[in-house]
Design a protein around this motif. Structure first.
Motif, mmCIF file in Angstrom:
data_model
loop_
_atom_site.group_PDB
_atom_site.id
_atom_site.type_symbol
_atom_site.label_atom_id
_atom_site.label_comp_id
_atom_site.label_asym_id
_atom_site.label_seq_id
_atom_site.Cartn_x
_atom_site.Cartn_y
_atom_site.Cartn_z
ATOM 1 N N LYS A 16 -28.847 13.776 11.972
ATOM 2 C CA LYS A 16 -27.714 13.885 13.087
ATOM 3 C C LYS A 16 -28.367 14.907 14.233
ATOM 4 C CE LYS A 16 -25.040 16.342 10.145
ATOM 5 N NZ LYS A 16 -25.853 16.456 9.267
ATOM 6 N N ALA A 17 -27.570 14.923 15.452
ATOM 7 C CA ALA A 17 -27.746 15.550 16.440
ATOM 8 C C ALA A 17 -27.959 17.002 16.251
ATOM 9 C CB ALA A 17 -26.992 15.320 17.744
ATOM 10 N N GLY A 18 -29.093 17.616 16.267
ATOM 11 C CA GLY A 18 -28.909 18.866 16.134
ATOM 12 C C GLY A 18 -29.808 19.610 14.916
ATOM 13 N N ASP A 19 -30.024 18.430 13.995
ATOM 14 C CA ASP A 19 -30.902 18.526 12.980
ATOM 15 C C ASP A 19 -32.427 18.964 13.428
ATOM 16 O OD1 ASP A 19 -28.833 17.975 11.231
ATOM 17 O OD2 ASP A 19 -29.270 16.015 10.879
ATOM 18 N N LYS A 20 -33.198 19.633 12.686
ATOM 19 C CA LYS A 20 -34.659 20.071 13.070
ATOM 20 C C LYS A 20 -35.462 19.263 12.946
ATOM 21 C CE LYS A 20 -37.003 24.288 13.957
ATOM 22 N NZ LYS A 20 -37.866 25.299 13.523
ATOM 23 N N HIS A 21 -35.590 18.171 13.866
ATOM 24 C CA HIS A 21 -36.632 17.174 14.086
ATOM 25 C C HIS A 21 -36.841 17.024 15.600
ATOM 26 C CE1 HIS A 21 -38.528 13.374 14.161
ATOM 27 N NE2 HIS A 21 -39.078 13.448 13.180
ATOM 28 N N TYR A 22 -37.871 16.820 15.942
ATOM 29 C CA TYR A 22 -38.123 16.751 17.498
ATOM 30 C C TYR A 22 -37.143 15.620 18.106
ATOM 31 C CZ TYR A 22 -41.207 12.713 17.448
ATOM 32 O OH TYR A 22 -41.696 11.376 17.429
ATOM 33 N N ARG A 23 -36.974 14.692 17.349
ATOM 34 C CA ARG A 23 -36.291 13.472 18.047
ATOM 35 C C ARG A 23 -34.623 13.859 17.745
ATOM 36 N NH1 ARG A 23 -38.029 7.339 18.418
ATOM 37 N NH2 ARG A 23 -40.052 7.906 19.261
ATOM 38 N N SER A 24 -34.169 14.625 16.568
ATOM 39 C CA SER A 24 -32.657 14.707 16.704
ATOM 40 C C SER A 24 -32.157 16.123 17.179
ATOM 41 C CB SER A 24 -32.355 14.631 15.108
ATOM 42 O OG SER A 24 -33.392 15.525 14.276
ATOM 43 N N PHE A 25 -32.998 17.158 17.290
ATOM 44 C CA PHE A 25 -32.803 18.091 17.666
ATOM 45 C C PHE A 25 -31.791 18.067 19.097
ATOM 46 C CE2 PHE A 25 -32.987 22.720 19.568
ATOM 47 C CZ PHE A 25 -32.542 23.396 18.559
ATOM 48 N N ILE A 26 -32.478 17.118 19.833
ATOM 49 C CA ILE A 26 -31.948 17.128 21.317
ATOM 50 C C ILE A 26 -30.969 15.801 21.349
ATOM 51 C CG2 ILE A 26 -33.860 18.124 22.247
ATOM 52 C CD1 ILE A 26 -34.751 14.896 22.918
ATOM 53 N N GLY A 27 -30.483 15.333 20.436
ATOM 54 C CA GLY A 27 -29.238 14.170 20.430
ATOM 55 C C GLY A 27 -29.557 13.144 19.336
ATOM 56 N N PRO A 28 -28.566 12.114 19.263
ATOM 57 C CA PRO A 28 -28.783 11.365 18.029
ATOM 58 C C PRO A 28 -30.238 10.475 18.124
ATOM 59 C CG PRO A 28 -26.910 10.829 19.576
ATOM 60 C CD PRO A 28 -27.685 11.848 20.152
ATOM 61 N N PRO A 29 -30.978 10.531 17.078
ATOM 62 C CA PRO A 29 -32.368 9.797 16.995
ATOM 63 C C PRO A 29 -32.265 8.266 17.305
ATOM 64 C CG PRO A 29 -31.769 10.637 14.742
ATOM 65 C CD PRO A 29 -30.649 11.109 15.691
ATOM 66 N N SER A 30 -31.093 7.828 17.028
ATOM 67 C CA SER A 30 -31.030 6.259 17.334
ATOM 68 C C SER A 30 -30.984 5.930 18.936
ATOM 69 C CB SER A 30 -29.877 5.758 16.726
ATOM 70 O OG SER A 30 -28.617 6.375 17.096
ATOM 71 N N LYS A 31 -30.885 6.857 19.773
ATOM 72 C CA LYS A 31 -30.842 6.698 21.167
ATOM 73 C C LYS A 31 -32.120 7.198 21.829
ATOM 74 C CE LYS A 31 -25.636 6.220 21.539
ATOM 75 N NZ LYS A 31 -24.571 6.743 21.670
ATOM 76 N N TYR A 32 -33.113 7.830 21.087
ATOM 77 C CA TYR A 32 -33.986 8.458 21.635
ATOM 78 C C TYR A 32 -34.922 7.800 22.659
ATOM 79 C CZ TYR A 32 -38.008 11.789 21.882
ATOM 80 O OH TYR A 32 -39.029 12.641 21.993
ATOM 81 N N ASP A 33 -34.934 6.442 22.468
ATOM 82 C CA ASP A 33 -35.707 5.651 23.414
ATOM 83 C C ASP A 33 -34.988 5.131 24.649
ATOM 84 O OD1 ASP A 33 -33.759 4.132 21.685
ATOM 85 O OD2 ASP A 33 -35.167 2.136 22.016
ATOM 86 N N LEU A 34 -33.700 4.785 24.333
ATOM 87 C CA LEU A 34 -32.613 4.529 25.384
ATOM 88 C C LEU A 34 -32.501 5.686 26.436
ATOM 89 C CD1 LEU A 34 -30.854 2.427 25.900
ATOM 90 C CD2 LEU A 34 -29.117 3.423 24.800
ATOM 91 N N VAL A 35 -32.634 6.999 25.871
ATOM 92 C CA VAL A 35 -32.367 8.105 26.724
ATOM 93 C C VAL A 35 -33.486 8.443 27.474
ATOM 94 C CG1 VAL A 35 -31.423 10.446 26.782
ATOM 95 C CG2 VAL A 35 -30.237 8.922 25.276
ATOM 96 N N SER A 36 -34.733 8.162 26.797
ATOM 97 C CA SER A 36 -35.915 8.244 27.589
ATOM 98 C C SER A 36 -35.908 7.075 28.974
ATOM 99 C CB SER A 36 -36.975 7.572 26.805
ATOM 100 O OG SER A 36 -37.414 8.388 25.946
ATOM 101 N N ALA A 37 -35.570 5.900 28.608
ATOM 102 C CA ALA A 37 -35.513 5.074 29.708
ATOM 103 C C ALA A 37 -34.530 5.391 30.802
ATOM 104 C CB ALA A 37 -35.233 3.575 29.300
ATOM 105 N N MET A 38 -33.437 5.705 30.358
ATOM 106 C CA MET A 38 -32.524 6.029 31.388
ATOM 107 C C MET A 38 -32.644 7.138 32.093
ATOM 108 S SD MET A 38 -28.859 8.131 30.525
ATOM 109 C CE MET A 38 -29.893 9.478 30.082
ATOM 110 N N GLN A 39 -33.358 8.217 31.626
ATOM 111 C CA GLN A 39 -33.890 9.497 32.328
ATOM 112 C C GLN A 39 -34.651 8.824 33.487
ATOM 113 O OE1 GLN A 39 -34.323 13.360 30.560
ATOM 114 N NE2 GLN A 39 -33.831 12.197 28.796
ATOM 115 N N PHE A 40 -35.878 8.204 33.169
ATOM 116 C CA PHE A 40 -36.764 7.807 34.121
ATOM 117 C C PHE A 40 -36.335 6.769 35.356
ATOM 118 C CE2 PHE A 40 -40.365 5.142 35.329
ATOM 119 C CZ PHE A 40 -41.214 6.019 35.883
ATOM 120 N N ASN A 41 -35.365 5.823 34.912
ATOM 121 C CA ASN A 41 -34.634 5.006 35.696
ATOM 122 C C ASN A 41 -33.943 5.480 36.714
ATOM 123 O OD1 ASN A 41 -35.853 2.647 34.313
ATOM 124 N ND2 ASN A 41 -34.230 2.024 32.975
#
Ligand SMILES: C[S@@+](CC[C@H](N)C(=O)[O-])C[C@H]1O[C@@H](n2cnc3c(N)ncnc32)[C@H](O)[C@@H]1O
Length: 214
Positions: A16-41
């Motif tokens: 879950k968002a906030g869990d201590k893993h580099y992909r989940s600490f900052i948000g839902p891990p299922s959207k890690y790729d999408l939120v990467s692309a969104m920021q760059f675009n």
């Protein structure tokens, strides 16, 4: 040490968002790729070019940073992130040390929004999911300190959650979120000499994007 890193590497979409893993600490891990692309675009759509000095406020595990660092010319990426381990894991698992050597991103591990410590002025800044957790005092400090390092064409893209109420607490709220009214955010930005408007850009977590500029 190796075991610790292997455990951190595993991509677990049940976290879950906030869990201590580099992909989940900052948000839902299922959207890690999408939120990467969104920021760059988003940033390139609003004019970010490779020669610009770029500030990534609360850069986390380089979800966006891993794309920005490759795109920008060397020395142009600046990330502020209090949780040093997030940046280390982002470099280790996503970016690679060779790219860091080549592109020379700069990092500051601080909660004080003390951007002047980079010793440069910025063309663009991003606060993706920062004002969604920050108190009014923190947003004010962020805007005040940005106003001191903003060059003449400076633009900040900042996401927030628009609501009928303004968060009145003094703490950073995480993994929960806080809301602000748009007119309040606009007034805050204007207090520090910026113009502020909403953009029509969408966000996978229904944040609203603000364009705050000189
Ligand atoms: C929701 S995450 C967003 C991370 C990143 N912007 C992204 O979208 O991939 C919020 C980040 O802000 C960081 N943070 C917390 N307090 C901060 C502060 N005072 N200044 C800068 N970043 C902060 C957290 O550690 C976390 O990495």
């Amino acid at each position: 040490m190796l075991k610790k890193f292997q455990k951190r590497k595993k991509i677990d979409l049940t976290l879950k968002a906030g869990d201590k893993h580099y992909r989940s600490f900052i948000g839902p891990p299922s959207k890690y790729d999408l939120v990467s692309a969104m920021q760059f675009n988003l940033l390139t759509k609003h004019g970010l070019r490779e020669n610009h000095k770029f500030l990534d406020i609360g850069c986390g595990s380089l979800r966006g940073g891993r794309l920005f660092i490759i795109y920008l010319l060397e020395n142009n990426y600046h990330g502020v992130e209090p949780e040093k381990w997030l940046v280390e894991d982002g470099i280790y698992f996503e970016l690679g040390k060779e790219i860091v050597k080549l592109k020379k991103p700069k990092f500051l591990h601080s909660t004080n929004f003390d951007f002047y410590k980079f010793g440069t002025e910025f063309d663009f800044a991003l606060a993706q999911s920062i004002f969604t957790h920050a108190s009014v005092e923190q947003i004010k400090t962020c805007l005040l300190n940005l106003s001191k390092v903003a060059n003449k064409n400076f633009k900040l893209l900042a996401s927030f959650i628009e609501g009928d109420e303004n968060y009145e607490g003094s703490d950073w709220v995480y993994p929960g979120c806080v809301t602000y009214r748009f007119d309040f955010m606009k007034q805050l930005a204007e207090e520090y000499g910026f113009k502020c408007r909403k953009t029509d850009d969408t966000h996978p977590n229904n944040h609203t994007w603000l364009l705050i500029e000189k």
